[in-house]
Each structure stands twice: as C-alpha cells, then as structure tokens.
Design a protein around this motif. Structure first.
Motif, PDB file in Angstrom:
ATOM      1  N   ALA A   1       0.829  -1.205   0.000  1.00  0.00           N
ATOM      2  CA  ALA A   1       0.000   0.000   0.000  1.00  0.00           C
ATOM      3  C   ALA A   1       0.863   1.256   0.000  1.00  0.00           C
ATOM      4  O   ALA A   1       0.568   2.232  -0.710  1.00  0.00           O
ATOM      5  CB  ALA A   1      -0.927  -0.006   1.211  1.00  0.00           C
ATOM      6  N   ASN A   2       1.944   1.241   0.778  1.00  0.00           N
ATOM      7  CA  ASN A   2       2.840   2.402   0.820  1.00  0.00           C
ATOM      8  C   ASN A   2       3.476   2.655  -0.538  1.00  0.00           C
ATOM      9  O   ASN A   2       3.641   3.803  -0.967  1.00  0.00           O
ATOM     10  CB  ASN A   2       3.927   2.193   1.875  1.00  0.00           C
TER      11      ASN A   2
ATOM     12  N   GLN B   1       0.872   4.233  -2.744  1.00  0.00           N
ATOM     13  CA  GLN B   1       0.679   5.634  -2.365  1.00  0.00           C
ATOM     14  C   GLN B   1       1.798   6.508  -2.924  1.00  0.00           C
ATOM     15  O   GLN B   1       1.551   7.604  -3.445  1.00  0.00           O
ATOM     16  CB  GLN B   1       0.633   5.757  -0.836  1.00  0.00           C
TER      17      GLN B   1
ATOM     18  N   GLN C   1      -4.644   0.452   1.201  1.00  0.00           N
ATOM     19  CA  GLN C   1      -4.354   0.856   2.567  1.00  0.00           C
ATOM     20  C   GLN C   1      -5.409   0.317   3.529  1.00  0.00           C
ATOM     21  O   GLN C   1      -5.088  -0.170   4.616  1.00  0.00           O
ATOM     22  CB  GLN C   1      -4.281   2.378   2.667  1.00  0.00           C
TER      23      GLN C   1
END
Length: 262
Positions: free
Chosen positions: A36-37, A40, A60
């Motif tokens: 997820a990071n 992003q 996320q």
C-alpha cells in the motif's frame, strides 16, 4: 462489554483477488502494508497526491484490516510486489489520458481522463490517420504499447499477446505470413538465444506502424482485451503482464471505448 460483544478479528486476510480483478499468484497474495505504501508513493509521483477512493486507498484499507487481524505486520510486503514492482503509468490516446496502476505487472486500477482536443492536436491526429470520433482499434492499441514499452526486449509472452491481438483483428485463426504475429514470434525465438538486452529485438521494432501491418482491424472490445491478457499471462513464467505492454495497452483501449460508448 461482554466477551461475546467484543469485536472479532477477521477469519481470513484480504487478498488481492478479493478486491481487484487479478489472476495467478497475485490473486492469492495478502495485501501488505508496504504494498500500500508503494502504491501511495507511485500515485503521489504521478498525481501529486493519492487518489481519494483510489487504488492506494483500497490497498491501505485492506492492509490495515490485515494488520488488525494479525495476518501481516507493519513493514511487510508481498514478494510479488517487492520483486516485480508497484507502478503507475500514463498513456495518451486520442481524446484522453489513460492512467493504469500495476502491482506485479497486473492491472489493479485504471482511470480515463478526457482531454480537450485542440485544432493542432486534431490536425496531427488526421495526419496520423486517427479518427477522434471513432473507437480505438486493435492496431492503434498495439501502437500505443510502443509509447509505453517500446524498448522492452520482445519475449514469448509478448509474441503470444500480439498473436492473440492479430487473430481478433482479422477474425480468423490463421496467422498471416510476414504479419506482425509472425514477426513477433520470430523475434521472440531470436531473443531467446541472445544474452544481452541491447542486442535483442524490441517491441518497437515489431509494433511500429502496427495499424498498417494488420490485414484487417477492428475496434477493441472487452472480449478482445481478455483474450490478449490471457495469452500474455499464460506465456509469462511469473503469470503477470508487463506494465504498459501489449495486454495493458489493449485493456486500456477497451475500457476507453466502453467509457466513450463508441
């Protein structure tokens, strides 16, 4: 609050196949915090921020649920995302910009942003033989792959995807001698015997001017895209598609055609 009223942990982790239309190894992977990071960060590089309700936000939320359930820990990443990357690519097609998000080479999100076509752009499109009022064809989708992945050494998965595209464009299962499918297969065979990437035949060498090389052409449909994606996946040892490659470009064109309803 009694023990029975305590919130219970989820019994199963949220996997990629639960929230995205993916297949193969990725579908069975638990969505991890670092995945997820990475998405992003990729969205921020392209858009300047993460998209509200977008792919990164979905990942996320899933990663948070998986942490809460004890299935992953902060800092965990899936091997597919770590090894094959999390990317966001943009492709300009007549009248729109297509943004495609990938995890491990598979499409997990796609956005089509209509773009106003000025007089200069319309003139350029006319020069290139593109009709801005008509659907994107298979040939045009293959040419779009040159913009995003033209320098990629052509391999067996590319050859299979190109063959699937040519078959659907022509409406026959017969591979035209000297056509782009035959050229792609020849290039894949050659590249398999070559060690250095710089000496290999690239996608651009086969797909440049694809529209003119096809004996027949047609507007890209969802069914066409599914056939091309399936061919590319089946012939990739990692069961993934290449970001911005043949399958991704045909998929983007099919979705744009559906959105435009042309």
């Amino acid at each position: 609050m009694s023990q029975q009223e305590q919130p219970r942990r989820p019994q199963e982790p949220v996997k990629y196949g639960d929230v995205f239309e993916v297949s193969g190894e990725l579908a069975d992977k638990t969505i991890a915090p670092e995945d997820a990071n990475m998405m992003q960060a990729a969205e921020t590089r392209v858009f300047g921020h993460t998209q509200k309700g977008g792919t990164a936000a979905v990942m996320q939320s899933a990663a948070t649920a998986n942490k809460r359930g004890g299935f992953v820990q902060q800092g965990d990443a899936t091997d597919v995302a770590a090894e094959h990357g999390v990317t966001v690519a943009q492709t300009d097609v007549p009248g729109a910009r297509v943004t495609t998000e990938f995890v491990g080479g598979q499409v997990v999100g796609q956005h089509v942003e209509p773009m106003p076509v000025g007089t200069t752009a319309a003139t350029d499109a006319e020069t290139l033989g593109l009709n801005l009022q008509s659907a994107i064809t298979i040939g045009e989708a293959l040419e779009a792959a040159v913009q995003t992945a033209g320098n990629k050494p052509l391999d067996q998965s590319d050859a299979a995807a190109i063959q699937a595209a040519e078959v659907r464009a022509s409406g026959t299962s017969v591979i035209a001698p000297g056509g782009i499918a035959a050229s792609a297969q020849s290039a894949a065979n050659h590249n398999a015997t070559v060690d250095r990437d710089e000496d290999k035949i690239k996608l651009v060498d086969v797909l440049a001017g694809a529209t003119g090389k096809l004996q027949a052409d047609k507007a890209v449909t969802r069914q066409d895209a599914e056939g091309v994606v399936s061919a590319e996946l089946r012939n990739n040892p990692n069961l993934t598609t290449h970001p911005g490659g043949v399958a991704a470009s045909v998929t983007a064109a099919a979705r744009l055609n559906e959105k435009a309803d042309i």
